[in-house]
Each structure stands twice: as C-alpha cells, then as structure tokens.
Design a protein around this motif. Structure first.
Motif, PDB file in Angstrom:
ATOM      1  N   SER A   1       8.750  95.458  -4.878  1.00 48.58           N
ATOM      2  CA  SER A   1       7.621  96.252  -4.046  1.00 48.58           C
ATOM      3  C   SER A   1       7.410  95.087  -3.123  1.00 48.58           C
ATOM      4  O   SER A   1       6.278  93.870  -3.910  1.00 48.58           O
ATOM      5  N   THR A   2       6.437  95.326  -2.243  1.00 46.38           N
ATOM      6  CA  THR A   2       5.530  94.151  -1.251  1.00 46.38           C
ATOM      7  C   THR A   2       3.834  93.749  -2.111  1.00 46.38           C
ATOM      8  O   THR A   2       3.479  92.768  -1.894  1.00 46.38           O
ATOM      9  N   GLU A   3       3.768  94.765  -2.811  1.00 47.74           N
ATOM     10  CA  GLU A   3       1.968  94.753  -4.409  1.00 47.74           C
ATOM     11  C   GLU A   3       2.592  93.109  -5.160  1.00 47.74           C
ATOM     12  O   GLU A   3       2.137  92.855  -6.194  1.00 47.74           O
ATOM     13  N   PHE A   4       3.783  93.698  -5.716  1.00 46.99           N
ATOM     14  CA  PHE A   4       3.968  91.889  -6.081  1.00 46.99           C
ATOM     15  C   PHE A   4       4.799  91.723  -6.161  1.00 46.99           C
ATOM     16  O   PHE A   4       4.704  90.350  -5.899  1.00 46.99           O
ATOM     17  N   CYS A   5       5.334  91.365  -5.053  1.00 51.34           N
ATOM     18  CA  CYS A   5       5.849  89.845  -4.068  1.00 51.34           C
ATOM     19  C   CYS A   5       4.356  89.048  -3.487  1.00 51.34           C
ATOM     20  O   CYS A   5       4.123  88.139  -3.627  1.00 51.34           O
ATOM     21  N   VAL A   6       3.376  90.107  -3.095  1.00 46.25           N
ATOM     22  CA  VAL A   6       2.169  89.361  -2.293  1.00 46.25           C
ATOM     23  C   VAL A   6       1.302  89.200  -3.681  1.00 46.25           C
ATOM     24  O   VAL A   6       0.016  88.610  -3.392  1.00 46.25           O
ATOM     25  N   SER A   7       1.770  89.352  -5.318  1.00 43.25           N
ATOM     26  CA  SER A   7       0.605  89.056  -6.126  1.00 43.25           C
ATOM     27  C   SER A   7       0.775  88.287  -6.084  1.00 43.25           C
ATOM     28  O   SER A   7      -0.768  87.279  -6.978  1.00 43.25           O
ATOM     29  N   CYS A   8       1.077  86.821  -5.781  1.00 48.02           N
ATOM     30  CA  CYS A   8       1.240  85.571  -6.207  1.00 48.02           C
ATOM     31  C   CYS A   8       0.567  84.666  -5.232  1.00 48.02           C
ATOM     32  O   CYS A   8       0.384  85.087  -3.973  1.00 48.02           O
ATOM     33  N   HIS A   9      -0.023  83.898  -5.771  1.00 44.68           N
ATOM     34  CA  HIS A   9      -1.163  83.323  -4.862  1.00 44.68           C
ATOM     35  C   HIS A   9      -0.614  82.548  -3.721  1.00 44.68           C
ATOM     36  O   HIS A   9      -1.053  82.487  -2.982  1.00 44.68           O
ATOM     37  N   THR A  10       0.378  81.776  -3.341  1.00 41.94           N
ATOM     38  CA  THR A  10       1.382  81.394  -2.735  1.00 41.94           C
ATOM     39  C   THR A  10       1.940  81.909  -1.559  1.00 41.94           C
ATOM     40  O   THR A  10       2.870  82.002  -0.835  1.00 41.94           O
ATOM     41  N   MET A  11       2.080  83.096  -1.979  1.00 43.42           N
ATOM     42  CA  MET A  11       2.577  83.900  -1.341  1.00 43.42           C
ATOM     43  C   MET A  11       1.031  84.585   0.087  1.00 43.42           C
ATOM     44  O   MET A  11       1.190  85.515   0.854  1.00 43.42           O
ATOM     45  N   ASP A  12       0.168  84.357  -0.150  1.00 41.70           N
ATOM     46  CA  ASP A  12      -1.365  84.901   0.408  1.00 41.70           C
ATOM     47  C   ASP A  12      -0.736  84.475   2.138  1.00 41.70           C
ATOM     48  O   ASP A  12      -1.251  85.594   3.045  1.00 41.70           O
ATOM     49  N   THR A  13       0.012  83.056   1.991  1.00 38.73           N
ATOM     50  CA  THR A  13       0.053  82.791   3.832  1.00 38.73           C
ATOM     51  C   THR A  13       1.089  83.600   4.490  1.00 38.73           C
ATOM     52  O   THR A  13       0.789  83.956   5.443  1.00 38.73           O
ATOM     53  N   PRO A  14       2.365  83.364   3.736  1.00 42.43           N
ATOM     54  CA  PRO A  14       3.542  83.789   4.871  1.00 42.43           C
ATOM     55  C   PRO A  14       2.852  86.026   4.941  1.00 42.43           C
ATOM     56  O   PRO A  14       3.421  87.165   5.342  1.00 42.43           O
ATOM     57  N   TYR A  15       2.195  86.529   3.822  1.00 45.86           N
ATOM     58  CA  TYR A  15       2.156  87.913   4.266  1.00 45.86           C
ATOM     59  C   TYR A  15       0.886  87.889   4.744  1.00 45.86           C
ATOM     60  O   TYR A  15       1.156  89.021   5.856  1.00 45.86           O
ATOM     61  N   LYS A  16      -0.505  87.086   5.342  1.00 45.91           N
ATOM     62  CA  LYS A  16      -0.735  87.246   6.596  1.00 45.91           C
ATOM     63  C   LYS A  16      -0.496  86.404   7.480  1.00 45.91           C
ATOM     64  O   LYS A  16      -0.215  87.621   8.697  1.00 45.91           O
ATOM     65  N   GLU A  17       1.173  86.471   7.539  1.00 47.96           N
ATOM     66  CA  GLU A  17       1.413  86.127   9.376  1.00 47.96           C
ATOM     67  C   GLU A  17       2.548  87.171   8.586  1.00 47.96           C
ATOM     68  O   GLU A  17       2.432  88.193  10.119  1.00 47.96           O
ATOM     69  N   TYR A  18       2.556  87.906   8.233  1.00 46.12           N
ATOM     70  CA  TYR A  18       3.800  89.219   8.265  1.00 46.12           C
ATOM     71  C   TYR A  18       2.707  90.272   8.988  1.00 46.12           C
ATOM     72  O   TYR A  18       2.929  91.267   9.195  1.00 46.12           O
ATOM     73  N   GLN A  19       1.415  90.316   8.416  1.00 41.55           N
ATOM     74  CA  GLN A  19       0.075  91.424   9.043  1.00 41.55           C
ATOM     75  C   GLN A  19       0.120  91.493  10.129  1.00 41.55           C
ATOM     76  O   GLN A  19      -0.077  92.695  10.456  1.00 41.55           O
ATOM     77  N   GLY A  20       0.551  90.186  10.562  1.00 42.75           N
ATOM     78  CA  GLY A  20       0.522  90.230  11.987  1.00 42.75           C
ATOM     79  C   GLY A  20       1.264  90.764  13.151  1.00 42.75           C
ATOM     80  O   GLY A  20       1.597  90.316  14.324  1.00 42.75           O
ATOM     81  N   SER A  21       2.508  90.938  12.373  1.00 41.59           N
ATOM     82  CA  SER A  21       3.962  90.486  12.941  1.00 41.59           C
ATOM     83  C   SER A  21       3.894  92.538  13.082  1.00 41.59           C
ATOM     84  O   SER A  21       4.051  93.167  12.571  1.00 41.59           O
ATOM     85  N   VAL A  22       4.483  92.143  14.027  1.00 39.01           N
ATOM     86  CA  VAL A  22       5.347  94.045  14.517  1.00 39.01           C
ATOM     87  C   VAL A  22       5.912  94.566  13.312  1.00 39.01           C
ATOM     88  O   VAL A  22       6.738  96.021  13.172  1.00 39.01           O
ATOM     89  N   HIS A  23       7.076  94.559  12.445  1.00 37.86           N
ATOM     90  CA  HIS A  23       7.274  94.715  10.592  1.00 37.86           C
ATOM     91  C   HIS A  23       6.046  95.503  10.072  1.00 37.86           C
ATOM     92  O   HIS A  23       6.778  96.374   9.512  1.00 37.86           O
ATOM     93  N   PHE A  24       5.375  94.714  10.626  1.00 36.55           N
ATOM     94  CA  PHE A  24       4.304  95.539   9.813  1.00 36.55           C
ATOM     95  C   PHE A  24       3.093  96.560  10.603  1.00 36.55           C
ATOM     96  O   PHE A  24       2.711  97.229   9.739  1.00 36.55           O
TER      97      PHE A  24
END
Length: 363
Positions: A35-58
């Motif tokens: 799940s996305t919630e699990f994937c972004v629960s790690c601190h290191t995924m904060d940067t890619p998650y913010k990038e993903y939120q700014g994309s057309v896939h989000f």
C-alpha cells in the motif's frame, strides 16, 4: 480403524485450516506492505512522495490515481514475489545503513536509484505502465502532433514506455557533462597543424570584424601566418535576412552571423527562388580567424554524441539525427535543452550535430 480414519481426517482439516490461515495472513501482509501508506511510512520516502504528489499520476483531470504499487510492483505472481523480496533491501537501508536518511544523501544516490528502476522497467517491457496504458487504447488524434510521431517511432523501433517517460512521477537526476571533455577538445584544436587546408570551427569563432562563425562550420584555409589563419567559407544567404549565412538553400542551419562590414565583404552569386518563394544565393566570405579550430569534424561529433547521451538519453530513448529535418531540429533541440542544465554553447554544438546529420542534410 475408524479412529485412525477420524484422526487422519482431523489432521487434514487442521492442515487445511492452518494452510488457509497462513496463506491468508501472508496475502494480507503482502497487500499491506504494497500500500502507498506503508511505502511512504519510512522517512526516506518523504522526498519521492512529495514529488509524486506533484505529478499527473497523483492528480489529474480524470480523477484517476496510480498508487506506488501500480508503478513499482508487477502483478505477475513470480515477478510480484521477486519484487517484494528485492524490496527487503529498502528496510535494511532505512534502519541499518541509513543510506538516504538525509536530503543530501538522497540526492547523492538519486541517479543510482533511478537507473536501477529504469533497468527493471526496461527488462520487463514496462509491464506496470502497460497495466494501465496500452497502445491499442491510445486515441492518437487527442495527442499533440509531436507525441503522435514519437509514439509511432517507439512502436516501429520496439521501444518501451520507460525509454521516453522517465520523469513522469519523480524528479530526474541532475546530470552534467564532464567539463574535461570540452577541455580535451580545445587542446586538440590547439594542436591542429598550420599546414591543414581544411578546418572546422569548434566554438563561436570571430572572423575579424566581419562577423562570427558558428560551431561545426567547414573552412578552407588560404594561409596561416603569425597565429592567424586566413580562411574562406561557402554558404547561402536569403533575401531579407542578409546578416545570416545558412548551410544550404532552404536549409536553415545558421553557420555565421555577419556585421555590416561582413555583408559588404561577401562574394555573391545570383538569387534563385525556392519552392516557397524565398530568394537564395550562394556566397563566399574570406577573413582571418585566431580561435583554435579542429582538423576534422569527427572529434566534434564524438563530443556531441556524449552531450546527447548525458542530456538527452537520460530522459528518453536516443532519437537518431535523421528522425527530423535540418529545419525542424533547432526547435526540438531548444525545447528539450530548456529542460536540462546544458549550457548555451553545448546546446549549439548538439543542435549542429543533429542538423548536419539530419535526414535532408545532404547538399
């Protein structure tokens, strides 16, 4: 005997129950950890998650969201399990090595991580992309003319989605050309023998007070004296744009920009009309240059190919020079160059490489 049969049945029932429970728990764990919630629960995924939120896939006009697993985890059973096992290294680096625990560390490893994901998608023919996007379902009439051309080119040349769509959800790694590559080319130019009868400009080259010659222009050497070369160049001039010299009639690869003095110094032929009603004439310019020049153009093209690999192929599959015409390449190169950190000088060299090797470049 009946007791033994009963025991066997009981054992089988218990085994089935345990099996189903184990399978169910395993499935639940696999689903939860995808799940996305699990994937972004790690601190290191904060940067890619913010990038993903700014994309057309989000976020997009159609209200369809692609979650992390949709792009990163294949649905085929074997590939799914292999991907999940491989992902265990992320847990290791999150809690043990802390490899990308800071923004600085993340940026230092961005290219390495991106290359790994790109290689996986290349190897499986972008299978996760194709779970949502298929060529058969594309309505090409709704695409821009350029997108239509590139999709058709990709199909004809067996390319896969990731060849061109590397930055759809995350910021691309910043790439830069090794500064020593150009320095070596300049050193080579300085070694061009004074006896060379034909040379090629490496960079913008002043020709006295007559104007400036662009990179990759072929020059005939008349004489070499006191560190200066007297050279002549053949080009074409279009009526109404007399200050500009072009590669050929109708071929708008700019080889030189002239001053008023340069325009007066030209030896000119007669104007002839092209298919579009423009008047062209062949011209010759002679003058002195002091800037180092190359004895052969091959070295410049090798450098341009490196630029192509670094600044173009990082984002999409390499597009051969003959894919576009001489006149189309400048706009294409500039639009792509504006998305990178390529210098103005290097972009000019790269553009000339594309133009001189375009499908209609032959004189």
């Amino acid at each position: 005997m009946s007791i033994k049969k009963g025991a066997i049945v009981l054992v089988l029932v218990i085994g089935v129950v345990i099996g189903w429970l184990s399978l169910g728990v395993t499935h639940a764990i696999l689903e939860k950890t995808s799940s996305t919630e699990f994937c972004v629960s790690c601190h290191t995924m904060d940067t890619p998650y913010k990038e993903y939120q700014g994309s057309v896939h989000f976020t997009n006009a159609k209200g369809i969201r692609a979650e992390c697993a949709d792009c990163h985890i294949p649905t085929d059973t074997i590939d799914y399990l292999i991907t999940k096992i491989r992902a265990s290294k992320d847990i290791y680096h999150e809690f043990i090595t802390k490899k990308i625990s800071t923004d600085e560390k993340y940026e230092a490893h961005r290219a390495e991580m991106a290359e790994m994901v790109w290689a996986q998608l290349k190897a499986n023919d972008s299978v996760t992309c194709r779970s949502c996007h298929t060529e058969d379902a594309m309505e090409t009439y709704d695409q821009s003319p350029e997108a239509q051309k590139m999709h058709q080119y990709g199909i004809e040349n067996n390319q896969t989605c990731i060849d061109c769509h590397k930055g759809v959800a995350h910021i691309l790694p910043e790439v830069k050309m090794d500064s020593q590559a150009l320095a070596h080319l300049v050193d080579e130019a300085k070694l061009t023998p004074t006896t060379a009868k034909e040379v090629f400009t490496l960079q913008a080259t002043p020709i006295g007070d007559l104007g400036t010659i662009n990179p990759a222009t072929k020059l005939a050497v008349v004489s070499d004296h006191d560190g200066k070369r007297t050279v002549t160049m053949q080009a074409y001039q279009m009526q109404g744009a007399e200050q500009v010299l072009y590669m050929g009639q109708g071929k708008r690869a700019v080889v030189a920009i002239l001053t008023d003095a340069g325009q007066k110094a030209l030896k000119t032929g007669e104007y002839t009309e092209d298919d579009y009603g423009n008047q062209w004439r062949q011209v010759e310019l002679q003058g002195d240059i002091e800037t180092p020049v190359l004895a052969k153009v091959d070295s410049l093209w090798s450098y341009a190919e490196q630029l192509d690999n670094v600044y173009c192929s990082t984002c999409h599959a390499k597009i051969p020079s003959e894919h576009f015409t001489v006149n189309a390449w400048p706009a294409v190169a500039k639009s792509m160059g504006d998305r990178t950190s390529i210098s103005k000088e290097d972009l000019e060299i790269l553009t000339k490489y594309f133009q001189y090797n375009a499908k209609d470049a032959a004189q």
